[in-house]
Enzyme design. Sequence first.
Site, PDB file in Angstrom:
ATOM      1  N   CYS A 128       0.667  10.981  -4.363  1.00 57.02           N
ATOM      2  CA  CYS A 128       1.830  11.870  -4.183  1.00 57.02           C
ATOM      3  C   CYS A 128       1.396  13.283  -3.840  1.00 57.02           C
ATOM      4  CB  CYS A 128       2.652  11.968  -5.464  1.00 57.02           C
ATOM      5  SG  CYS A 128       3.410  10.460  -6.005  1.00 57.02           S
TER       6      CYS A 128
ATOM      7  N   CYS B 120       1.016   6.404 -11.928  1.00 55.24           N
ATOM      8  CA  CYS B 120       2.147   6.868 -11.133  1.00 55.24           C
ATOM      9  C   CYS B 120       2.945   5.634 -10.702  1.00 55.24           C
ATOM     10  CB  CYS B 120       1.612   7.627  -9.922  1.00 55.24           C
ATOM     11  SG  CYS B 120       2.840   7.852  -8.636  1.00 55.24           S
TER      12      CYS B 120
ATOM     13  N   HIS C 141       2.249   4.757  -7.093  1.00 56.63           N
ATOM     14  CA  HIS C 141       0.856   4.461  -6.726  1.00 56.63           C
ATOM     15  C   HIS C 141       0.103   3.896  -7.926  1.00 56.63           C
ATOM     16  CE1 HIS C 141       2.231   7.735  -3.996  1.00 56.63           C
ATOM     17  NE2 HIS C 141       1.705   6.931  -3.095  1.00 56.63           N
TER      18      HIS C 141
ATOM     19  N   CYS D 174      -1.746  13.001  -9.224  1.00 58.89           N
ATOM     20  CA  CYS D 174      -1.737  11.768  -8.431  1.00 58.89           C
ATOM     21  C   CYS D 174      -2.039  12.144  -6.980  1.00 58.89           C
ATOM     22  CB  CYS D 174      -0.378  11.069  -8.515  1.00 58.89           C
ATOM     23  SG  CYS D 174      -0.256   9.715  -7.322  1.00 58.89           S
TER      24      CYS D 174
ATOM     25  N   HIS E 168       3.082   2.939   8.883  1.00 60.43           N
ATOM     26  CA  HIS E 168       3.642   1.650   8.466  1.00 60.43           C
ATOM     27  C   HIS E 168       5.155   1.653   8.612  1.00 60.43           C
ATOM     28  CE1 HIS E 168       5.096   2.950   4.539  1.00 60.43           C
ATOM     29  NE2 HIS E 168       3.926   3.494   4.291  1.00 60.43           N
TER      30      HIS E 168
ATOM     31  N   HIS F  42       7.420   4.634   7.575  1.00 63.28           N
ATOM     32  CA  HIS F  42       7.450   5.789   8.487  1.00 63.28           C
ATOM     33  C   HIS F  42       8.335   5.471   9.696  1.00 63.28           C
ATOM     34  CE1 HIS F  42       3.268   5.884   6.626  1.00 63.28           C
ATOM     35  NE2 HIS F  42       4.026   6.703   5.931  1.00 63.28           N
TER      36      HIS F  42
ATOM     37  N   LYS G 100       0.347   3.182   2.195  1.00 67.11           N
ATOM     38  CA  LYS G 100      -0.985   3.071   2.779  1.00 67.11           C
ATOM     39  C   LYS G 100      -2.027   3.034   1.679  1.00 67.11           C
ATOM     40  CE  LYS G 100       0.160   6.638   5.159  1.00 67.11           C
ATOM     41  NZ  LYS G 100       0.399   7.759   6.060  1.00 67.11           N
TER      42      LYS G 100
ATOM     43  N   LYS H 105       6.623  -0.828  -3.755  1.00 66.52           N
ATOM     44  CA  LYS H 105       6.803   0.022  -2.570  1.00 66.52           C
ATOM     45  C   LYS H 105       5.571  -0.070  -1.688  1.00 66.52           C
ATOM     46  CE  LYS H 105       7.034   4.757  -1.043  1.00 66.52           C
ATOM     47  NZ  LYS H 105       5.857   5.596  -1.047  1.00 66.52           N
TER      48      LYS H 105
HETATM   49  N1  MSP Z   1       3.542  14.322   3.768  1.00 67.73           N
HETATM   50  C1  MSP Z   1       4.596  14.043   2.869  1.00 67.73           C
HETATM   51  C2  MSP Z   1       5.927  14.520   3.393  1.00 67.73           C
HETATM   52  C3  MSP Z   1       5.990  15.971   3.714  1.00 67.73           C
HETATM   53  S1  MSP Z   1       7.533  16.419   4.369  1.00 67.73           S
HETATM   54  C4  MSP Z   1       7.514  18.083   4.401  1.00 67.73           C
HETATM   55  C5  MSP Z   1       4.675  12.542   2.618  1.00 67.73           C
HETATM   56  N2  MSP Z   1       4.154  11.748   3.554  1.00 67.73           N
HETATM   57  S2  MSP Z   1       4.156  10.145   3.507  1.00 67.73           S
HETATM   58  O1  MSP Z   1       3.296   9.715   4.589  1.00 67.73           O
HETATM   59  O2  MSP Z   1       3.845   9.673   2.226  1.00 67.73           O
HETATM   60  O3  MSP Z   1       5.625   9.746   3.912  1.00 67.73           O
HETATM   61  C6  MSP Z   1       6.634   9.592   2.944  1.00 67.73           C
HETATM   62  C7  MSP Z   1       7.919   9.195   3.629  1.00 67.73           C
HETATM   63  O4  MSP Z   1       7.686   8.060   4.485  1.00 67.73           O
HETATM   64  C8  MSP Z   1       9.007   8.710   2.676  1.00 67.73           C
HETATM   65  O5  MSP Z   1       9.732   9.759   2.106  1.00 67.73           O
HETATM   66  C9  MSP Z   1       9.842   7.891   3.610  1.00 67.73           C
HETATM   67  O6  MSP Z   1      10.540   8.739   4.460  1.00 67.73           O
HETATM   68  C10 MSP Z   1       8.762   7.159   4.393  1.00 67.73           C
HETATM   69  N3  MSP Z   1       8.303   5.993   3.659  1.00 67.73           N
HETATM   70  C11 MSP Z   1       7.024   5.773   3.221  1.00 67.73           C
HETATM   71  N4  MSP Z   1       7.008   4.564   2.590  1.00 67.73           N
HETATM   72  C12 MSP Z   1       8.231   4.027   2.583  1.00 67.73           C
HETATM   73  C13 MSP Z   1       8.748   2.764   2.233  1.00 67.73           C
HETATM   74  N5  MSP Z   1       8.024   1.848   1.663  1.00 67.73           N
HETATM   75  N6  MSP Z   1      10.049   2.513   2.541  1.00 67.73           N
HETATM   76  C14 MSP Z   1      10.831   3.393   3.240  1.00 67.73           C
HETATM   77  N7  MSP Z   1      10.348   4.582   3.597  1.00 67.73           N
HETATM   78  C15 MSP Z   1       9.143   5.031   3.096  1.00 67.73           C
HETATM   79  O7  MSP Z   1       5.254  12.173   1.624  1.00 67.73           O
END
Ligand code: MSP
Length: 508
Positions: free
Chosen positions: A128, A143, A146, A125, A17, A20, A299, A296
């Site tokens: 997370c 959380c 979430h 959670c 999304h 990312h 997914k 926020k």
């Molecule tokens: N797999 C772990 C990260 C491991 S790193 C060693 C994880 N994955 S995640 O798919 O949840 O991705 C989280 C990251 O995606 C956030 O820290 C940010 O970089 C990005 N984002 C996910 N949702 C976001 C928003 N709504 N807004 C901006 N960035 C966010 O956590």
Amino acid sequence: MKSYITTPIYYVNGAPHIGHAHTSTMADILKRNRKALGYDTKLTTGCDEHGQKNQEAALESGMPITEYLTMRSGEFQRLFDMINVDYDYFVHTSRPEHMRQVANVEQRMFDAGLIIKKQYSGLYCTGCEQFKKTTDLTDEGNCPDHPNLGVEELDELNYFLNIEPYRQQLLEHIEENPKFVDPPIYRAELKRMLAEPLEDLCISRPKTRVSLGVELPFDNNYVTYVWFDALFNYLTNLDWPKEGYEQWWQAAEHTIGKDILKTHGVYWPIMLMSIGESPPARLSVHGHWVGPGGIKMSKSLGNVVDPIEVIEVVGTDALRYFLARNMRSDGDSNISLELVRQTYNSELGNKLGNLLSRAAKFSKKQFDDRVPTPGLFGSADEIIRISVLEAVNGFARRIEMADIPRLTQQLITVCDRMNNYFAEQAPWDLIKDPITDERCRTVIYVSLDCIRLVFEALRQVIPMSSNAALLMLNCLPNENEIWQPALDSLPPETKLNEIETLYPRITE
Ligand code: MSP
């Protein structure tokens, strides 16, 4: 000089999304900035392919696990390709060598007596993939990131890393390295996280609950906790522990969202300290994109803006520009397809693309397809030239992630001034009289030269359309040369190429 920029590795429990897309785009902008300054660069992004929530998503899909992982990580890779993220390495934590090194480091920690086994009960959670304290939860007991998922009560025998002994050392590291976390609000937040004694970090999951992961080398009834495994990607991407990783590791900058500050700011540096490695040089943290209601996007919640849809409607650079320009460093920012479209039309289209097209088409028509030779510059010319040089100079220095919105806005603000200059000088009137013909040439030269400079800077943010613009002006710089912005680098009498509409208006 080296620059090693990383993004988080994303869970593959759903399609990618906008969040990312954001972090990987910002990391790409940082890489392009460092490259323009002459650094030797490396950028990694990729997927976190282990853990409970990925396992559950794979099960739900009905696909064999490896097929599911390949399908989803392929989606992420395609998105980053579409969005022009110039990564050097795409991470898969299912890569055997990565998994082998994770198991090795666990064995090392175990042998050094750092890991203990104990019963633990707590609230978990899955969103997370973390245990939560009641103080981490909302009043309703959910959380905050979430709220729809709920937290599970778990009572399990697990392996733990004792991290409290390193808390003081980490606090000192933060004090001694004021730029360890940027921007400062997240540095303050990290210090708050470290104000209280730290609970042991659970590093295992019983296979009865989770089997997708790295088996513990000293107990095959368990797999490694997904975060422990994932964080090590930052080292295994460098072929750690083989020689040669050190120079890159010293230059490591992790770009992350604020949701994962604790894992990157508390657990990761401590894990590193416990094995004698130094913490990364920098944690660059951004806020979140939020959808309706200020929640926020995630997914797990299903309230996401689809970056592929945005790209299909408005294009890659419209999305990159919006992300770069609008993320606030101190909180959350709004995004929707409609907002991206409006910003694209009003800023890239009306301010930048329009000016390029008006000035360049005028030049082609009046000056035989060429850039005119200017006469002497007057004060109006010098004022606009200096403003443009100042604005683009922001990108000629080493930038931090938190600087990107302000510096991008500066470029569009200076475009407003360039448009005013163009309107006030009115070259279409100047051309009518032979007495003002030279003045007309000067105005067009100044306009084209200033537009060129703005696009040179914008190559760091929106490379595709900036390069297209520079090609129209027939002055595309060599990508591998160090960028030193200078006025008057557009040679008079340069033959202009075909001027096409760079940012066509998009209404639906
Ligand atoms: N797999 C772990 C990260 C491991 S790193 C060693 C994880 N994955 S995640 O798919 O949840 O991705 C989280 C990251 O995606 C956030 O820290 C940010 O970089 C990005 N984002 C996910 N949702 C976001 C928003 N709504 N807004 C901006 N960035 C966010 O956590």
